[in-house]
Enzyme design. Structure first.
Site, short mmCIF file in Angstrom:
data_model
loop_
_atom_site.label_atom_id
_atom_site.label_comp_id
_atom_site.label_asym_id
_atom_site.label_seq_id
_atom_site.Cartn_x
_atom_site.Cartn_y
_atom_site.Cartn_z
N ASP A 1 -21.96 10.94 35.47
CA ASP A 1 -22.24 9.83 36.08
C ASP A 1 -21.55 10.18 37.58
O ASP A 1 -20.68 10.81 37.72
CB ASP A 1 -21.54 8.58 35.59
CG ASP A 1 -22.00 7.95 34.34
OD1 ASP A 1 -23.15 8.39 34.07
OD2 ASP A 1 -21.25 7.27 33.57
N ALA B 1 -21.59 26.01 34.51
CA ALA B 1 -21.41 27.04 33.32
C ALA B 1 -20.72 26.31 32.41
O ALA B 1 -19.93 25.14 32.38
CB ALA B 1 -20.75 28.13 34.12
N THR C 1 -18.15 35.81 36.78
CA THR C 1 -17.05 35.80 36.44
C THR C 1 -16.28 37.38 36.23
O THR C 1 -17.01 38.30 35.94
CB THR C 1 -16.67 35.02 35.23
OG1 THR C 1 -15.31 35.33 34.83
CG2 THR C 1 -17.46 35.43 34.04
N ASP C 2 -15.08 37.40 36.36
CA ASP C 2 -14.36 38.75 35.89
C ASP C 2 -14.32 39.11 34.34
O ASP C 2 -14.07 40.10 33.93
CB ASP C 2 -12.83 38.80 36.58
CG ASP C 2 -11.93 37.57 35.79
OD1 ASP C 2 -12.63 36.59 35.67
OD2 ASP C 2 -10.79 37.87 35.56
N TYR D 1 -17.72 34.08 26.18
CA TYR D 1 -17.86 33.64 27.26
C TYR D 1 -18.21 34.92 28.35
O TYR D 1 -19.55 34.70 29.16
CB TYR D 1 -16.70 32.95 27.82
CG TYR D 1 -16.63 32.77 29.34
CD1 TYR D 1 -17.42 31.82 29.88
CD2 TYR D 1 -15.69 33.46 30.17
CE1 TYR D 1 -17.22 31.54 31.31
CE2 TYR D 1 -15.88 33.25 31.62
CZ TYR D 1 -16.41 32.32 32.12
OH TYR D 1 -16.48 31.97 33.41
N LYS E 1 -22.15 35.29 30.19
CA LYS E 1 -22.36 35.35 31.60
C LYS E 1 -22.95 36.46 32.21
O LYS E 1 -23.56 36.58 33.18
CB LYS E 1 -20.83 35.08 32.34
CG LYS E 1 -20.09 33.81 32.30
CD LYS E 1 -20.92 32.69 32.91
CE LYS E 1 -20.67 32.83 34.33
NZ LYS E 1 -20.99 31.65 35.22
#
Length: 291
Positions: A34, A64, A105-106, A130, A134
């Protein structure tokens, strides 16, 4: 230019709202919660329709799945959000000759025992779902052939949402003692600094002919233990006894990168930016949080 920002209610999305005020461009902020224009980026046709109806020429993807531990058991949704959705955005931008700015991301690194700052052309060796999803997202964007800037970042924190800085501010204020891992090293990154960089590149059209992967974090190196010590010091939480510990004392479903410091030479030289030192930015964020 009309610019679409996804994941507007996240850390970077909120910072983009702040830095884009007064822009010569028109920013449209979307999310699935929202308070924002609704856009489901896992639906390719919905993305295409939004791009067509609003004449979008640039998408900044701040959306993500970011819960690293939960990603191990969450199922297909992680791949959908972290790989398929960015591919959808890339396809939509390819069709209108637009630009996709995507945040990675690393965690695309970690399996190999690095001890020198990671470069953009270094092979991805993720250790969990994860990081793997990515990395897949990066690869799918590149495969579309659209103009893109993939910006990997690390240890992101801000005044918004849930993050390590805010958690440790609370814990160092309420706990007499804390143990924090000291055998994982990286660089805390203030989301406000990253937002400024993205805004500068897009606002000043520095991206033309510069498609590729870039690394951005604040300058410097520390462990999570060092990060926590500085948070407590800047917040004035002197009564908490913060002690170092090893990662195995806090078992996790995922083996996190033990060293994920970035080499930022490419982004600094390509776009002519300077990068703040991590403690300077941390002071700024804590000052904002404490009002």
């Amino acid at each position: 230019m009309n610019i679409l920002v996804t994941g507007a209610n996240g850390q970077l999305g909120n910072e983009m709202q702040l830095v884009s005020k007064g822009s010569k461009d028109n920013y449209i902020f979307t999310d699935v919660c929202d308070g924002y224009e609704h856009l489901d980026i896992t639906d390719l046709e919905a993305v295409r329709a939004a791009v067509r109806e609003k004449d979008i020429k640039c998408i900044i993807n701040c959306a993500a799945w970011t819960n690293v531990d939960a990603a191990e058991t969450a199922g297909d949704i992680v791949e959908t959000l972290n790989a398929t959705a960015p591919e959808n955005l890339a396809k939509a931008m390819k069709e209108v000759d637009g630009l996709l700015v995507h945040v990675s991301t690393d965690y695309v690194f970690g399996k190999e025992p690095y001890n020198t700052p990671c470069r953009e052309d270094q092979k991805g060796t993720p250790t969990g779902v994860y990081g793997l999803t990515k990395l897949h997202g990066e690869q799918k964007i590149q495969a579309t052939g659209c103009d893109h800037l993939i910006i990997r970042t690390a240890w992101l924190y801000s005044e918004f949402g849930k993050n390590f800085c805010k958690t440790m501010l609370n814990l160092t204020a309420t706990k007499p003692q804390l143990k924090v891992v000291f055998d994982q090293c990286g660089t805390p990154t203030y989301a406000g600094d990253l937002a400024e960089v993205v805004f500068d590149i897009v606002e000043n059209r520095k991206y033309e002919g510069k498609s590729g992967v870039y690394h951005y974090s604040n300058e410097g190196v520390c462990s999570w233990f060092d990060f926590t010590r500085m948070i407590a010091e800047y917040a004035g939480h002197a009564d908490c006894d913060i002690q170092p510990c090893r990662s195995e004392e806090y078992p996790s479903p995922v083996k996190r990168p033990s060293y994920s410091v970035f080499d930022k030479t490419k982004i600094k030289e390509t776009f002519g930016i300077s990068v703040p030192y991590w403690t300077d930015s941390l002071k700024k964020c804590i000052k904002n949080l404490q009002g």
